[in-house]
Structures are given as structure tokens and as C-alpha cells.
Design a protein around this motif. Sequence first.
Motif: not given
Length: 67
Positions: A58, A61, A63, A65
Motif C-alpha cells: 500500500k 502503491d 495494490q 486494482s
Amino acid sequence: MIKINTGPDTIFRDWKAHGYTDMRKALAESSDEYFYQVGGGYMDQKGLGIERINKYSKLFDLQVSRV
């Protein structure tokens, strides 16, 4: 918390022998075994674990989608 059950007979295979590997080399060569050990540990070296991997993914960034 999610716990992954791996016993002493668990074998993690890699696509080639990488030799001594640091994070840069592991990323460049896609060393599966390096990341298995970082995540889950090896012998008496404790791994990051699923919760910390999730936290760091996280922060960076990384993660996935969902569409």
C-alpha cells in the motif's frame, strides 16, 4: 490475520539457480525463491509476513486494482 500452513516438507522451486542474490538482482532476474524467503522466512530468519507485505504494498502503491 491469514496464516499460510507450510510444513517442513514444503519445497519452493525457482526457474533457475541465481546464486547469491540481493533485492536488486532478485527484481531484475525475477527470483521466486528470494521473495519466498523475504515473505515467509527461512530457518531461524523471520520473514515479513502477509500483514507487513500488505502494508508495504500500500505504501508503494502496488495494490491490485479491481475492475
